[in-house]
Design a protein around this motif. Structure first.
Motif, short mmCIF file in Angstrom:
data_model
loop_
_atom_site.label_atom_id
_atom_site.label_comp_id
_atom_site.label_asym_id
_atom_site.label_seq_id
_atom_site.Cartn_x
_atom_site.Cartn_y
_atom_site.Cartn_z
N GLY A 39 0.85 -1.18 0.00
CA GLY A 39 0.00 0.00 0.00
C GLY A 39 0.89 1.23 0.00
N LYS A 40 0.48 2.24 0.75
CA LYS A 40 1.32 3.42 0.88
C LYS A 40 2.62 3.02 1.58
CE LYS A 40 -2.64 6.47 1.19
NZ LYS A 40 -3.49 7.25 2.08
N PHE A 41 3.71 3.69 1.23
CA PHE A 41 5.03 3.29 1.74
C PHE A 41 5.06 3.27 3.27
CE2 PHE A 41 9.29 4.28 3.30
CZ PHE A 41 9.99 3.20 2.77
N LYS A 42 4.63 4.35 3.91
CA LYS A 42 4.69 4.45 5.36
C LYS A 42 3.83 3.38 6.02
CE LYS A 42 4.05 7.70 9.17
NZ LYS A 42 3.65 9.05 9.56
N THR A 43 2.63 3.16 5.51
CA THR A 43 1.73 2.15 6.05
C THR A 43 2.33 0.76 5.89
OG1 THR A 43 -0.13 3.56 5.41
CG2 THR A 43 -0.64 1.28 5.96
N THR A 44 2.89 0.50 4.71
CA THR A 44 3.50 -0.80 4.45
C THR A 44 4.67 -1.03 5.40
OG1 THR A 44 2.87 -0.69 2.11
CG2 THR A 44 4.60 -2.24 2.69
N LEU A 45 5.53 -0.04 5.55
CA LEU A 45 6.68 -0.16 6.42
C LEU A 45 6.27 -0.38 7.88
CD1 LEU A 45 9.77 -0.08 6.68
CD2 LEU A 45 9.57 2.40 7.01
N LEU A 46 5.30 0.40 8.36
CA LEU A 46 4.83 0.25 9.74
C LEU A 46 4.19 -1.11 9.98
CD1 LEU A 46 3.41 3.81 10.51
CD2 LEU A 46 5.47 2.74 11.45
N PHE A 47 3.43 -1.60 8.99
CA PHE A 47 2.79 -2.91 9.13
C PHE A 47 3.85 -4.02 9.14
CE2 PHE A 47 0.25 -6.62 8.04
CZ PHE A 47 -0.86 -6.43 8.85
N ILE A 48 4.86 -3.89 8.28
CA ILE A 48 5.94 -4.89 8.26
C ILE A 48 6.68 -4.89 9.59
CG2 ILE A 48 8.22 -5.36 7.28
CD1 ILE A 48 7.03 -4.67 4.53
N LEU A 49 7.01 -3.72 10.10
CA LEU A 49 7.74 -3.64 11.37
C LEU A 49 6.91 -4.18 12.54
CD1 LEU A 49 9.53 -0.19 11.00
CD2 LEU A 49 10.54 -2.48 10.76
N SER A 50 5.66 -3.76 12.63
CA SER A 50 4.83 -4.23 13.74
C SER A 50 4.49 -5.72 13.58
CB SER A 50 3.55 -3.39 13.87
OG SER A 50 2.79 -3.46 12.68
N GLY A 51 4.25 -6.18 12.37
CA GLY A 51 3.99 -7.61 12.15
C GLY A 51 5.20 -8.46 12.46
N THR A 52 6.38 -7.98 12.07
CA THR A 52 7.62 -8.71 12.36
C THR A 52 7.83 -8.80 13.87
OG1 THR A 52 8.62 -8.06 10.27
CG2 THR A 52 10.12 -8.68 12.05
N LEU A 53 7.62 -7.72 14.58
CA LEU A 53 7.74 -7.72 16.04
C LEU A 53 6.74 -8.69 16.66
CD1 LEU A 53 9.09 -6.57 18.58
CD2 LEU A 53 7.37 -4.74 18.54
N PHE A 54 5.50 -8.67 16.17
CA PHE A 54 4.46 -9.57 16.67
C PHE A 54 4.86 -11.03 16.46
CE2 PHE A 54 0.60 -12.08 15.77
CZ PHE A 54 -0.01 -12.01 17.01
N ILE A 55 5.32 -11.36 15.27
CA ILE A 55 5.74 -12.73 14.95
C ILE A 55 6.91 -13.14 15.84
CG2 ILE A 55 6.73 -14.24 13.17
CD1 ILE A 55 5.11 -12.51 11.12
N TYR A 56 7.87 -12.24 16.03
CA TYR A 56 9.03 -12.53 16.86
C TYR A 56 8.61 -12.82 18.30
CZ TYR A 56 13.45 -12.18 19.26
OH TYR A 56 14.54 -12.46 20.05
#
Length: 178
Positions: A108-125
């Motif tokens: 999606g939008k760059f900032k939204t995509t980046l924030l979702f990737i970072l928060s999703g990665t943290l959640f998975i970790y």
């Protein structure tokens, strides 16, 4: 043929982006792993072990996590009993690579995509650290259930929650969300 390329263009872009991202991240991760000796434990897996130890000590668990003397993994001792080992495949990086590849393919939008990737990665970790801690406790109590717990239940939970994150991403944040 051109008609089909035009018709399936969104799908082909998705597949191409997904596989390109997945291959790029997998090659980077493999290069990272190749920088370690064959009998050594990589730093990501060491940090996972440290965080499992930290989490279990919060609950006053009798836990020892140490590098195996002769093998490339961390031994997990719970209540003075060797219960599991943490190998490179237990650090959730492969699941995170899969998650990131999918999100980028439906970006999606760059900032939204980046924030979702970072928060999703943290959640998975975090989910993975909790998974390993619970697995140690459950295998101490139910060692005969190793296949059910390690190979069925916990993968179902982690991949199920990653799937939920993907559905959330596609329906709420990606460029295809309404």
């Amino acid at each position: 043929m051109k008609k089909y390329l035009v018709q399936f263009k969104p799908f082909l872009i998705f597949i191409g982006t997904f596989f390109a991202t997945y291959i790029l991240l997998a090659v980077i991760y493999k290069s990272y792993l190749n920088s370690f000796e064959s009998n050594d434990v990589d730093e990501i897996t060491r940090v996972v072990g440290y965080n499992v130890d930290f989490l279990m000590r919060i609950f006053n668990s009798d836990i020892i996590i140490q590098k195996s003397i002769s093998d490339p993994w961390l031994e997990v001792w719970y209540n003075k009993t060797y219960v599991i080992r943490i190998v490179e495949g237990c650090n959730a990086v492969s699941v995170i690579i899969l998650f990131i590849s999918f999100v980028i393919a439906f970006s999606g939008k760059f900032k939204t995509t980046l924030l979702f990737i970072l928060s999703g990665t943290l959640f998975i970790y975090i989910l993975n650290v909790v998974r390993i801690a619970l697995l140690a406790i459950l295998l101490f109590r139910y060692p005969e259930k190793v296949h059910l717990l390690h190979s069925v239940l916990f993968p179902l939970i982690i991949y199920g929650l990653v799937f939920v994150l993907w559905v959330l991403w596609v329906n709420k944040f990606s460029k295809y969300a309404k």
